[in-house]
Write a protein that holds these residues in place. Structure first.
Motif, mmCIF file in Angstrom:
data_model
loop_
_atom_site.group_PDB
_atom_site.id
_atom_site.type_symbol
_atom_site.label_atom_id
_atom_site.label_comp_id
_atom_site.label_asym_id
_atom_site.label_seq_id
_atom_site.Cartn_x
_atom_site.Cartn_y
_atom_site.Cartn_z
ATOM 1 N N ALA A 98 22.732 -16.954 14.827
ATOM 2 C CA ALA A 98 21.371 -16.510 14.522
ATOM 3 C C ALA A 98 20.347 -17.375 15.247
ATOM 4 O O ALA A 98 19.369 -16.868 15.820
ATOM 5 C CB ALA A 98 21.133 -16.544 13.023
ATOM 6 N N GLU A 99 20.557 -18.691 15.252
ATOM 7 C CA GLU A 99 19.626 -19.606 15.914
ATOM 8 C C GLU A 99 19.574 -19.348 17.413
ATOM 9 O O GLU A 99 18.492 -19.258 18.011
ATOM 10 C CB GLU A 99 20.041 -21.048 15.634
ATOM 11 N N LEU A 100 20.737 -19.205 18.042
ATOM 12 C CA LEU A 100 20.768 -18.992 19.486
ATOM 13 C C LEU A 100 20.235 -17.609 19.861
ATOM 14 O O LEU A 100 19.627 -17.442 20.924
ATOM 15 C CB LEU A 100 22.185 -19.193 20.023
ATOM 16 N N ALA A 101 20.440 -16.632 18.998
ATOM 17 C CA ALA A 101 19.890 -15.296 19.246
ATOM 18 C C ALA A 101 18.360 -15.339 19.178
ATOM 19 O O ALA A 101 17.670 -14.709 19.995
ATOM 20 C CB ALA A 101 20.442 -14.294 18.244
ATOM 21 N N GLN A 102 17.826 -16.073 18.210
ATOM 22 C CA GLN A 102 16.374 -16.213 18.096
ATOM 23 C C GLN A 102 15.805 -16.903 19.329
ATOM 24 O O GLN A 102 14.752 -16.510 19.856
ATOM 25 C CB GLN A 102 16.013 -17.005 16.825
ATOM 26 N N ARG A 103 16.483 -17.940 19.808
ATOM 27 C CA ARG A 103 16.019 -18.632 21.015
ATOM 28 C C ARG A 103 16.002 -17.682 22.211
ATOM 29 O O ARG A 103 15.041 -17.639 22.982
ATOM 30 C CB ARG A 103 16.931 -19.821 21.337
ATOM 31 N N ARG A 104 17.095 -16.960 22.371
ATOM 32 C CA ARG A 104 17.222 -16.047 23.513
ATOM 33 C C ARG A 104 16.124 -14.977 23.454
ATOM 34 O O ARG A 104 15.510 -14.646 24.473
ATOM 35 C CB ARG A 104 18.614 -15.414 23.487
ATOM 36 N N ALA A 105 15.877 -14.427 22.265
ATOM 37 C CA ALA A 105 14.852 -13.395 22.118
ATOM 38 C C ALA A 105 13.456 -13.964 22.355
ATOM 39 O O ALA A 105 12.604 -13.314 22.969
ATOM 40 C CB ALA A 105 14.944 -12.767 20.728
ATOM 41 N N ALA A 106 13.198 -15.171 21.866
ATOM 42 C CA ALA A 106 11.886 -15.797 22.053
ATOM 43 C C ALA A 106 11.600 -16.020 23.531
ATOM 44 O O ALA A 106 10.480 -15.782 24.006
ATOM 45 C CB ALA A 106 11.819 -17.115 21.296
ATOM 46 N N ILE A 107 12.595 -16.474 24.270
ATOM 47 C CA ILE A 107 12.417 -16.708 25.704
ATOM 48 C C ILE A 107 12.194 -15.395 26.437
ATOM 49 O O ILE A 107 11.354 -15.299 27.345
ATOM 50 C CB ILE A 107 13.628 -17.484 26.272
ATOM 51 N N ALA A 108 12.903 -14.346 26.028
ATOM 52 C CA ALA A 108 12.676 -13.027 26.619
ATOM 53 C C ALA A 108 11.263 -12.542 26.325
ATOM 54 O O ALA A 108 10.588 -11.968 27.183
ATOM 55 C CB ALA A 108 13.709 -12.039 26.083
ATOM 56 N N ARG A 109 10.801 -12.791 25.090
ATOM 57 C CA ARG A 109 9.469 -12.351 24.679
ATOM 58 C C ARG A 109 8.371 -13.060 25.465
ATOM 59 O O ARG A 109 7.277 -12.519 25.677
ATOM 60 C CB ARG A 109 9.311 -12.636 23.175
ATOM 61 N N LEU A 110 8.642 -14.286 25.902
ATOM 62 C CA LEU A 110 7.666 -15.083 26.638
ATOM 63 C C LEU A 110 7.731 -14.858 28.148
ATOM 64 O O LEU A 110 7.042 -15.543 28.901
ATOM 65 C CB LEU A 110 7.874 -16.576 26.331
ATOM 66 N N GLY A 111 8.573 -13.932 28.571
ATOM 67 C CA GLY A 111 8.598 -13.599 29.980
ATOM 68 C C GLY A 111 9.832 -14.026 30.738
ATOM 69 O O GLY A 111 9.900 -13.866 31.961
ATOM 70 N N GLY A 112 10.799 -14.626 30.035
ATOM 71 C CA GLY A 112 12.033 -15.012 30.698
ATOM 72 C C GLY A 112 12.107 -16.491 31.004
ATOM 73 O O GLY A 112 11.154 -17.248 30.794
ATOM 74 N N VAL A 113 13.249 -16.917 31.502
ATOM 75 C CA VAL A 113 13.529 -18.340 31.718
ATOM 76 C C VAL A 113 12.518 -18.987 32.659
ATOM 77 O O VAL A 113 11.964 -20.050 32.365
ATOM 78 C CB VAL A 113 14.960 -18.516 32.270
ATOM 79 N N ASN A 114 12.256 -18.373 33.797
ATOM 80 C CA ASN A 114 11.367 -18.984 34.784
ATOM 81 C C ASN A 114 9.940 -19.111 34.269
ATOM 82 O O ASN A 114 9.275 -20.130 34.506
ATOM 83 C CB ASN A 114 11.381 -18.168 36.085
ATOM 84 N N GLU A 115 9.467 -18.090 33.548
ATOM 85 C CA GLU A 115 8.113 -18.133 33.012
ATOM 86 C C GLU A 115 7.991 -19.211 31.936
ATOM 87 O O GLU A 115 6.994 -19.941 31.883
ATOM 88 C CB GLU A 115 7.740 -16.767 32.436
ATOM 89 N N VAL A 116 9.000 -19.323 31.086
ATOM 90 C CA VAL A 116 8.982 -20.356 30.045
ATOM 91 C C VAL A 116 9.023 -21.746 30.675
ATOM 92 O O VAL A 116 8.333 -22.668 30.227
ATOM 93 C CB VAL A 116 10.162 -20.165 29.060
ATOM 94 N N ALA A 117 9.811 -21.909 31.731
ATOM 95 C CA ALA A 117 9.888 -23.197 32.421
ATOM 96 C C ALA A 117 8.507 -23.626 32.921
ATOM 97 O O ALA A 117 8.123 -24.796 32.817
ATOM 98 C CB ALA A 117 10.877 -23.109 33.578
ATOM 99 N N LYS A 118 7.732 -22.669 33.439
ATOM 100 C CA LYS A 118 6.374 -22.981 33.901
ATOM 101 C C LYS A 118 5.479 -23.379 32.739
ATOM 102 O O LYS A 118 4.678 -24.311 32.839
ATOM 103 C CB LYS A 118 5.784 -21.767 34.624
ATOM 104 N N LYS A 119 5.602 -22.634 31.625
ATOM 105 C CA LYS A 119 4.730 -22.880 30.477
ATOM 106 C C LYS A 119 4.936 -24.257 29.875
ATOM 107 O O LYS A 119 3.984 -24.904 29.429
ATOM 108 C CB LYS A 119 4.967 -21.824 29.392
#
Length: 264
Positions: A98-119
């Motif tokens: 559940a925790e890892l699924a929430q993380r994965r979904a949150a990162i997708a919601r924020l635009g993906g890995v590269n976008e989150v890395a910038k943020k």
């Protein structure tokens, strides 16, 4: 004649919170639990929570994303039938998945890995490690930036932000068991009260509204209680006589029974 003495203060467990201006206070766990319940039942708080329904997560990251979360947690990839059951029950029975699924979904919601890395100012590799559970904690500055970014998306989706990104003004009515403190136990009062901040001469400010919305979006219910208590103590005209709020002074909720919020 029987004496009607005030009920003694509850011995419920306290939670630490950081209120406005960075003030550290302790709030009753029962009050924080009341806020959490309101997030599930009050229309004004609909969507203002970091808890994303499994059905929504499934739409955001797909079955493959949920399966990858299970694999990252060291579990067997769930079948389509199992994934449907999770969505129907709105529950993943394994905390690590559940925790890892929430993380994965949150990162997708924020635009993906590269976008989150910038943020958050980290490398895409660091974000992937966090998403997969290889790293369970980000550095403090990155952690706070990610938390703020997630809260901003949640507030936007809940419709409590203005076009400029600031929160709408919160109009609040809260009912709960109140304990009044004035530095000692003498003469304290403990009773159920309804505080109608919406009809107050001093409504919630823009700063308070922004902080309240962000705390709700982060599921920081203890901070929500601290914000409500501070306003009730310092800015609610009916509660005159207090010029300081802290653990020993002011209005403190021993429990919160109902919290209604509208945004304007």
């Amino acid at each position: 004649m029987a004496l009607h003495l005030p009920k003694p203060r509850s011995k419920s467990v306290v939670q630490k919170a950081v209120g406005l201006d960075g003030m550290k206070v302790k709030v009753a766990a029962a009050a924080a639990a009341g806020v959490a319940k309101a997030q599930e039942s009050s229309s004004g708080l609909a969507g203002l929570t970091a808890k994303i329904p499994i059905k929504q997560m499934r739409s955001e990251i797909g079955n493959d994303g949920l399966r990858q979360a299970a694999i990252d947690a060291g579990a067997k990839p769930p079948s389509d039938r199992t994934l449907r059951r999770w969505a129907q029950q709105d529950r993943i029975p394994h905390a690590s998945i559940a925790e890892l699924a929430q993380r994965r979904a949150a990162i997708a919601r924020l635009g993906g890995v590269n976008e989150v890395a910038k943020k958050i100012g980290r490398s895409p590799s660091s974000v992937r490690k966090y998403m997969s559970g290889k790293t369970n904690e980000l550095r403090n500055d990155a952690k706070s930036k990610l938390k703020a970014a997630k809260a901003q998306v949640t507030m936007h989706q809940a419709g409590v932000l203005k076009p400029d990104g600031t929160a709408k003004i919160a109009t609040i009515r809260v009912t709960g068991r109140v304990h009044v403190r004035n530095g000692d136990e003498a003469g304290y009062d403990f009773r159920t009260r309804t505080l109608d901040f919406g009809n107050s001469d001093v409504p919630f400010s823009a700063e308070e509204s922004q902080a309240l919305a962000a705390a709700l979006a982060n599921d920081d219910q203890a901070r929500v209680v601290a914000i409500l208590e501070r306003h009730a103590t310092l800015d609610y005209p009916e509660n005159k006589g207090f010029d300081a709020y802290g653990d020993q002074f002011g209005f403190h909720f021993d429990a919160i029974d109902k919290l209604d919020v509208t945004w304007h």
